[in-house]
Design a protein around this motif. Structure first.
Motif, PDB file in Angstrom:
ATOM      1  N   SER A 279      -2.061 -14.809  -7.007  1.00  0.00           N
ATOM      2  CA  SER A 279      -3.145 -14.232  -7.807  1.00  0.00           C
ATOM      3  C   SER A 279      -3.465 -12.789  -7.438  1.00  0.00           C
ATOM      4  O   SER A 279      -4.281 -12.156  -8.120  1.00  0.00           O
ATOM      5  CB  SER A 279      -4.409 -15.091  -7.687  1.00  0.00           C
ATOM      6  OG  SER A 279      -4.905 -15.063  -6.357  1.00  0.00           O
ATOM      7  N   LEU A 280      -2.868 -12.251  -6.384  1.00  0.00           N
ATOM      8  CA  LEU A 280      -3.144 -10.862  -6.031  1.00  0.00           C
ATOM      9  C   LEU A 280      -2.849  -9.928  -7.197  1.00  0.00           C
ATOM     10  O   LEU A 280      -3.585  -8.971  -7.436  1.00  0.00           O
ATOM     11  CB  LEU A 280      -2.321 -10.446  -4.806  1.00  0.00           C
ATOM     12  CG  LEU A 280      -2.526  -8.993  -4.354  1.00  0.00           C
ATOM     13  CD1 LEU A 280      -3.961  -8.755  -3.900  1.00  0.00           C
ATOM     14  CD2 LEU A 280      -1.562  -8.620  -3.236  1.00  0.00           C
ATOM     15  N   SER A 281      -1.770 -10.196  -7.935  1.00  0.00           N
ATOM     16  CA  SER A 281      -1.447  -9.321  -9.057  1.00  0.00           C
ATOM     17  C   SER A 281      -2.551  -9.371 -10.119  1.00  0.00           C
ATOM     18  O   SER A 281      -2.920  -8.342 -10.703  1.00  0.00           O
ATOM     19  CB  SER A 281      -0.091  -9.694  -9.653  1.00  0.00           C
ATOM     20  OG  SER A 281      -0.078 -11.035 -10.088  1.00  0.00           O
ATOM     21  N   LYS A 282      -3.103 -10.559 -10.372  1.00  0.00           N
ATOM     22  CA  LYS A 282      -4.217 -10.671 -11.318  1.00  0.00           C
ATOM     23  C   LYS A 282      -5.438  -9.894 -10.810  1.00  0.00           C
ATOM     24  O   LYS A 282      -6.139  -9.226 -11.577  1.00  0.00           O
ATOM     25  CB  LYS A 282      -4.590 -12.141 -11.525  1.00  0.00           C
ATOM     26  CG  LYS A 282      -3.462 -13.016 -12.037  1.00  0.00           C
ATOM     27  CD  LYS A 282      -3.894 -14.483 -12.057  1.00  0.00           C
ATOM     28  CE  LYS A 282      -2.733 -15.406 -12.403  1.00  0.00           C
ATOM     29  NZ  LYS A 282      -3.119 -16.839 -12.317  1.00  0.00           N
ATOM     30  N   ASN A 283      -5.691  -9.993  -9.506  1.00  0.00           N
ATOM     31  CA  ASN A 283      -6.835  -9.301  -8.920  1.00  0.00           C
ATOM     32  C   ASN A 283      -6.713  -7.794  -9.067  1.00  0.00           C
ATOM     33  O   ASN A 283      -7.679  -7.100  -9.417  1.00  0.00           O
ATOM     34  CB  ASN A 283      -6.973  -9.664  -7.441  1.00  0.00           C
ATOM     35  CG  ASN A 283      -7.269 -11.134  -7.220  1.00  0.00           C
ATOM     36  OD1 ASN A 283      -7.735 -11.830  -8.118  1.00  0.00           O
ATOM     37  ND2 ASN A 283      -6.979 -11.624  -6.028  1.00  0.00           N
ATOM     38  N   LEU A 284      -5.517  -7.262  -8.779  1.00  0.00           N
ATOM     39  CA  LEU A 284      -5.335  -5.818  -8.832  1.00  0.00           C
ATOM     40  C   LEU A 284      -5.556  -5.274 -10.240  1.00  0.00           C
ATOM     41  O   LEU A 284      -6.048  -4.158 -10.416  1.00  0.00           O
ATOM     42  CB  LEU A 284      -3.938  -5.437  -8.336  1.00  0.00           C
ATOM     43  CG  LEU A 284      -3.652  -5.693  -6.857  1.00  0.00           C
ATOM     44  CD1 LEU A 284      -2.225  -5.305  -6.502  1.00  0.00           C
ATOM     45  CD2 LEU A 284      -4.634  -4.940  -5.961  1.00  0.00           C
ATOM     46  N   ARG A 285      -5.196  -6.043 -11.240  1.00  0.00           N
ATOM     47  CA  ARG A 285      -5.426  -5.605 -12.622  1.00  0.00           C
ATOM     48  C   ARG A 285      -6.916  -5.493 -12.932  1.00  0.00           C
ATOM     49  O   ARG A 285      -7.331  -4.701 -13.788  1.00  0.00           O
ATOM     50  CB  ARG A 285      -4.763  -6.569 -13.601  1.00  0.00           C
ATOM     51  CG  ARG A 285      -3.244  -6.489 -13.608  1.00  0.00           C
ATOM     52  CD  ARG A 285      -2.645  -7.318 -14.752  1.00  0.00           C
ATOM     53  NE  ARG A 285      -1.194  -7.188 -14.755  1.00  0.00           N
ATOM     54  CZ  ARG A 285      -0.348  -7.988 -14.132  1.00  0.00           C
ATOM     55  NH1 ARG A 285      -0.826  -9.009 -13.425  1.00  0.00           N
ATOM     56  NH2 ARG A 285       0.952  -7.792 -14.186  1.00  0.00           N
ATOM     57  N   LEU A 286      -7.723  -6.282 -12.232  1.00  0.00           N
ATOM     58  CA  LEU A 286      -9.172  -6.288 -12.466  1.00  0.00           C
ATOM     59  C   LEU A 286      -9.921  -5.354 -11.524  1.00  0.00           C
ATOM     60  O   LEU A 286     -11.153  -5.325 -11.535  1.00  0.00           O
ATOM     61  CB  LEU A 286      -9.714  -7.715 -12.298  1.00  0.00           C
ATOM     62  CG  LEU A 286      -9.282  -8.725 -13.368  1.00  0.00           C
ATOM     63  CD1 LEU A 286      -9.670 -10.140 -12.958  1.00  0.00           C
ATOM     64  CD2 LEU A 286      -9.911  -8.379 -14.716  1.00  0.00           C
ATOM     65  N   GLY A 287      -9.191  -4.612 -10.702  1.00  0.00           N
ATOM     66  CA  GLY A 287      -9.862  -3.708  -9.769  1.00  0.00           C
ATOM     67  C   GLY A 287     -10.353  -4.383  -8.511  1.00  0.00           C
ATOM     68  O   GLY A 287     -11.260  -3.888  -7.840  1.00  0.00           O
ATOM     69  N   ILE A 288      -9.751  -5.536  -8.156  1.00  0.00           N
ATOM     70  CA  ILE A 288     -10.131  -6.282  -6.952  1.00  0.00           C
ATOM     71  C   ILE A 288      -9.000  -6.170  -5.936  1.00  0.00           C
ATOM     72  O   ILE A 288      -7.847  -6.484  -6.237  1.00  0.00           O
ATOM     73  CB  ILE A 288     -10.354  -7.776  -7.271  1.00  0.00           C
ATOM     74  CG1 ILE A 288     -11.389  -7.960  -8.366  1.00  0.00           C
ATOM     75  CG2 ILE A 288     -10.762  -8.540  -6.004  1.00  0.00           C
ATOM     76  CD1 ILE A 288     -11.412  -9.368  -8.953  1.00  0.00           C
ATOM     77  N   GLY A 289      -9.311  -5.746  -4.729  1.00  0.00           N
ATOM     78  CA  GLY A 289      -8.325  -5.682  -3.660  1.00  0.00           C
ATOM     79  C   GLY A 289      -8.648  -6.678  -2.564  1.00  0.00           C
ATOM     80  O   GLY A 289      -9.787  -7.126  -2.427  1.00  0.00           O
ATOM     81  N   SER A 290      -7.631  -7.048  -1.786  1.00  0.00           N
ATOM     82  CA  SER A 290      -7.853  -7.891  -0.613  1.00  0.00           C
ATOM     83  C   SER A 290      -7.053  -7.319   0.548  1.00  0.00           C
ATOM     84  O   SER A 290      -6.014  -6.680   0.354  1.00  0.00           O
ATOM     85  CB  SER A 290      -7.461  -9.350  -0.882  1.00  0.00           C
ATOM     86  OG  SER A 290      -6.116  -9.449  -1.312  1.00  0.00           O
ATOM     87  N   HIS A 291      -7.557  -7.540   1.758  1.00  0.00           N
ATOM     88  CA  HIS A 291      -6.919  -6.985   2.958  1.00  0.00           C
ATOM     89  C   HIS A 291      -7.125  -7.964   4.107  1.00  0.00           C
ATOM     90  O   HIS A 291      -8.256  -8.266   4.485  1.00  0.00           O
ATOM     91  CB  HIS A 291      -7.539  -5.627   3.302  1.00  0.00           C
ATOM     92  CG  HIS A 291      -6.776  -4.846   4.335  1.00  0.00           C
ATOM     93  ND1 HIS A 291      -6.741  -5.212   5.661  1.00  0.00           N
ATOM     94  CD2 HIS A 291      -6.026  -3.721   4.237  1.00  0.00           C
ATOM     95  CE1 HIS A 291      -5.991  -4.338   6.334  1.00  0.00           C
ATOM     96  NE2 HIS A 291      -5.554  -3.428   5.489  1.00  0.00           N
ATOM     97  N   HIS A 292      -6.010  -8.473   4.636  1.00  0.00           N
ATOM     98  CA  HIS A 292      -6.069  -9.337   5.819  1.00  0.00           C
ATOM     99  C   HIS A 292      -4.706  -9.326   6.491  1.00  0.00           C
ATOM    100  O   HIS A 292      -3.751  -8.708   5.992  1.00  0.00           O
ATOM    101  CB  HIS A 292      -6.502 -10.765   5.450  1.00  0.00           C
ATOM    102  CG  HIS A 292      -5.698 -11.400   4.354  1.00  0.00           C
ATOM    103  ND1 HIS A 292      -4.412 -11.862   4.529  1.00  0.00           N
ATOM    104  CD2 HIS A 292      -5.995 -11.636   3.052  1.00  0.00           C
ATOM    105  CE1 HIS A 292      -3.966 -12.378   3.403  1.00  0.00           C
ATOM    106  NE2 HIS A 292      -4.889 -12.240   2.478  1.00  0.00           N
ATOM    107  N   GLY A 293      -4.597 -10.001   7.614  1.00  0.00           N
ATOM    108  CA  GLY A 293      -3.412  -9.888   8.454  1.00  0.00           C
ATOM    109  C   GLY A 293      -2.170 -10.555   7.913  1.00  0.00           C
ATOM    110  O   GLY A 293      -1.099 -10.403   8.506  1.00  0.00           O
ATOM    111  N   LYS A 294      -2.262 -11.271   6.806  1.00  0.00           N
ATOM    112  CA  LYS A 294      -1.084 -11.955   6.277  1.00  0.00           C
ATOM    113  C   LYS A 294      -0.341 -11.132   5.224  1.00  0.00           C
ATOM    114  O   LYS A 294       0.737 -11.541   4.784  1.00  0.00           O
ATOM    115  CB  LYS A 294      -1.484 -13.308   5.689  1.00  0.00           C
ATOM    116  CG  LYS A 294      -1.995 -14.304   6.727  1.00  0.00           C
ATOM    117  CD  LYS A 294      -2.236 -15.682   6.118  1.00  0.00           C
ATOM    118  CE  LYS A 294      -2.685 -16.679   7.185  1.00  0.00           C
ATOM    119  NZ  LYS A 294      -2.844 -18.043   6.646  1.00  0.00           N
ATOM    120  N   LEU A 295      -0.896 -10.023   4.794  1.00  0.00           N
ATOM    121  CA  LEU A 295      -0.249  -9.222   3.751  1.00  0.00           C
ATOM    122  C   LEU A 295       0.894  -8.392   4.328  1.00  0.00           C
ATOM    123  O   LEU A 295       0.824  -7.935   5.474  1.00  0.00           O
ATOM    124  CB  LEU A 295      -1.258  -8.274   3.100  1.00  0.00           C
ATOM    125  CG  LEU A 295      -2.399  -8.893   2.297  1.00  0.00           C
ATOM    126  CD1 LEU A 295      -3.273  -7.783   1.735  1.00  0.00           C
ATOM    127  CD2 LEU A 295      -1.887  -9.779   1.189  1.00  0.00           C
TER     128      LEU A 295
END
Length: 646
Positions: A279-295
């Motif tokens: 779902s990260l790709s869906k989030n980025l389209r909506l202007g939502i980012g995530s950041h944690h140690g697994k990326l």
């Protein structure tokens, strides 16, 4: 302007509005060699202390501008070799980009194996510093987030070991961290007297308590805050699992136009090259980012840049974003009061809160607290590698040269030093690994019948399954990393199988995901977690821990088998292949510069210069990207961005 002048906030002052007296004061706060830079009052004091040759250990708020002082010291021309120890690989890249642009006459070293030049800036984690060979002695060293010296665990022990080694060079030092109350009285007096404590802040922090008893109310509160917030928002969560939950809330509650312009090109690439179910790709389209140690590292960098460039209006993160990486977050929502399962202390809370606002970006940071803050109690910091206190592990004490050991340390290490099972030299080479664990392994190998040692006598970069299984079992049973953390592997057998599968697809992450992530009709199946667990497995086991521990097994088994009159194996070529992610050499390192492995493979078809990191990156830089028709526009963009910072 007069009020700012009285408080020493010279960076905020408009020179056109000052009297002659105030203009003179302003000029006194400009460091030599950095055009357009003005220090505030406390920055100027620390800078002058360092320029006078004194050592400084600085405790100051997050927004103080500690790194700018490092830049000014380099610009002074006094230092030819400067070592900067930073806590994360993400911060290596951020620091490298900044320094490479400002100081092109210095060679920036970020990885062991790079050639040295006459003037060098070493930007490294403690692990990479300790892996350097025959590096020139530093004239100055800087340690960021030095409070980590006080932690328990392997990384803290290695950081202490790095500081001990740097101190022995006699170089001038500057260390910085927020929210320190004092240094341990066990430390040498010159260290204690170097401490400068200030609460001088360059941004204001307005704090608002959010009343929310459960996740339903917290979700509603987040939606309301973001709807009315002025500027970008960062939401702190305790774990990657919580990040996934919050980003799902945001996605489902998103306004019609999202939270920002978004990153559609990045979203398309991620879906094509990792997994469309993520779902990260869906989030980025909506202007939502995530950041944690697994990326993946390149992706974590890209998300932060998207946030700073206002493509992403909200960034949901764990403590991985709190440790020094600069963001332009005007609003901080501290949703959780823990890091993983442990409640954070006031020190960590203050560090998170200090990310709100940024000097010359946002004068006032808005902090939303979903839980009461911890009681005010700032830590007294010990440096066990220098004090040799009870906090120091046996592995750390063993790394200290014998003449420098205190009587207490010598007594504590007496049994380790005097035993005849394994040489002290081998144990010291296995940096950060508990000597008792090493001795237990050596005793085990010394008692095994010859038939049990056959699978430890291989010498190849492509072992058989049973040969790999034998070595992995020794790691699992005798040298488990970081307190038996599993990271997708539940047994030595399962770890062997996972490593074998990754090796067979040559580290192709899309193929790894296809192998390890099953399709499911269960509505509760979490594809995001399954995919991110694959990244986590590669990061934890393949990138670092398992290769390091296999090298330790190699050293120990060599000594024991030779003592028994047997021919030992050699696992180092396999460890090197694993450390490269079972990819062509150095492509995983190129990810730290912002180029995904998938893109580097395309570039390698046109550039064969990969004998070392410098040659690889310069070979890429020499390419005419317009002629590489297989490069997508997004890939060309990220390559140009990465190469532009060399």
């Amino acid at each position: 302007m007069s009020l700012a002048r009285d408080h020493g906030l010279f960076p905020y002052i408009n020179p056109d509005l000052l009297s002659l007296t105030d203009l003179i004061a302003l000029e006194m706060h400009r460091p030599d060699g950095l055009e357009g830079i003005v220090f505030h009052r406390m920055q100027a004091k620390v800078y002058r202390d360092l320029m006078d040759g004194r050592n400084v250990i600085l405790s100051a708020p997050t927004s103080f501008g500690k790194s700018l002082i490092v830049d000014a010291l380099i610009a002074s021309g006094r230092y030819r070799n400067v070592v900067l120890i930073v806590p994360t690989i993400a911060l290596i890249d951020e620091t490298r980009r900044r320094l490479s642009q400002k100081f092109p006459d210095f060679k920036t070293i970020t990885h062991p194996g790079q050639a040295y030049e006459d003037k060098n800036l070493f930007v490294l984690t403690q692990e990479r510093f300790l892996a350097l060979e025959e590096a020139p002695a530093p004239d100055l060293f800087f340690v960021d987030e030095f409070y980590k010296l006080n932690d328990f665990g392997n990384r803290a022990a290695l950081l202490n070991q790095a500081i001990y080694r740097l101190m022995k060079t006699g170089a001038q030092f500057y260390m910085a961290a927020p929210n320190i109350s004092a240094l341990s009285g066990l430390l040498p007096v010159p260290i204690q007297t170097s401490l400068v404590i200030t609460d001088y802040a360059t941004v204001a922090a307005d704090t608002e308590t959010v009343k929310a008893k459960n996740d339903v109310e917290r979700r509603a509160a987040i939606k309301n805050i973001l709807a009315t917030a002025d500027g970008p928002a960062l939401i702190y969560c305790q774990s990657p699992q919580r990040v996934r939950q919050v980003t799902r809330w945001l996605r489902e509650d998103a306004p019609t136009n999202g939270y920002g312009p978004g990153m559609p090109a990045a979203a398309d690439w991620i879906a094509d090259n990792y997994d469309r179910r993520w779902s990260l790709s869906k989030n980025l389209r909506l202007g939502i980012g995530s950041h944690h140690g697994k990326l993946p590292r390149w992706l974590a960098q890209l998300v932060v840049e998207g946030f700073n460039d206002k493509q992403l209006g909200v960034l949901v993160c764990t403590n991985t974003l709190i440790e020094g990486v600069n963001t332009r977050a005007k609003n901080i929502l501290i949703l959780d009061k823990k890091i993983a399962s442990k409640a954070y202390d006031y020190f960590t809370f203050s560090n998170i809160r200090g990310r709100g606002g940024r000097m010359l970006k946002h004068f006032v940071g808005k902090i939303f607290l979903f839980h009461p803050p911890p009681e005010t109690e700032l830590p007294s910091i010990d440096i066990p590698g220098l004090s040799q206190s009870d906090r120091a592990s046996d592995a750390l004490l063993l790394s200290i040269d014998e003449p420098d050991r205190t009587p207490t340390t010598k007594q504590r290490l007496k049994d380790v030093v005097n035993q005849q099972v394994l040489s002290v030299d081998v144990m010291r080479q296995n940096q950060g690994i508990d000597p008792e664990q090493q001795l237990a392994l050596a005793k085990h190998l010394a008692k095994l019948p010859h038939a049990g040692l056959v699978h430890l006598q291989w010498n190849t970069s492509h072992p058989t399954y049973n040969q790999l299984k034998s070595v992995v079992a020794l790691v699992w049973d005798f040298l488990p990393p970081l307190g038996n953390q599993r990271h997708l592997a539940r047994s030595a057998e399962q770890l062997t199988l996972l490593v074998w599968r990754v090796a067979r697809v040559e580290g192709d992450i899309k193929a790894v995901i296809e192998q390890l992530v099953t399709s499911s009709d269960d509505d509760d199946y979490d594809y995001d977690q399954a995919i991110e667990d694959c990244f986590d497995f590669l990061r934890f086991w393949i990138d670092h821990n398992l290769p390091t521990l296999i090298r330790a097994i190699d050293r120990i088994s060599k000594e024991v088998l030779q003592r028994r009159g047997l021919s030992p194996g050699s696992f180092v070529s396999f460890a090197a292949r694993m450390e490269a992610g079972f990819q062509p050499p150095l492509l995983m390192v190129a990810e730290e510069y912002g180029i995904p492995v998938q893109v580097s493979k395309k570039l390698l078809r046109y550039s064969r210069a990969n004998e070392d990191l410098d040659a690889l990156m310069q070979g890429f830089k020499a390419l005419d990207l317009e002629r590489i028709k297989t490069l997508m526009p997004f890939e060309k963009e990220i390559v140009e961005r990465a190469l532009g910072s060399l």
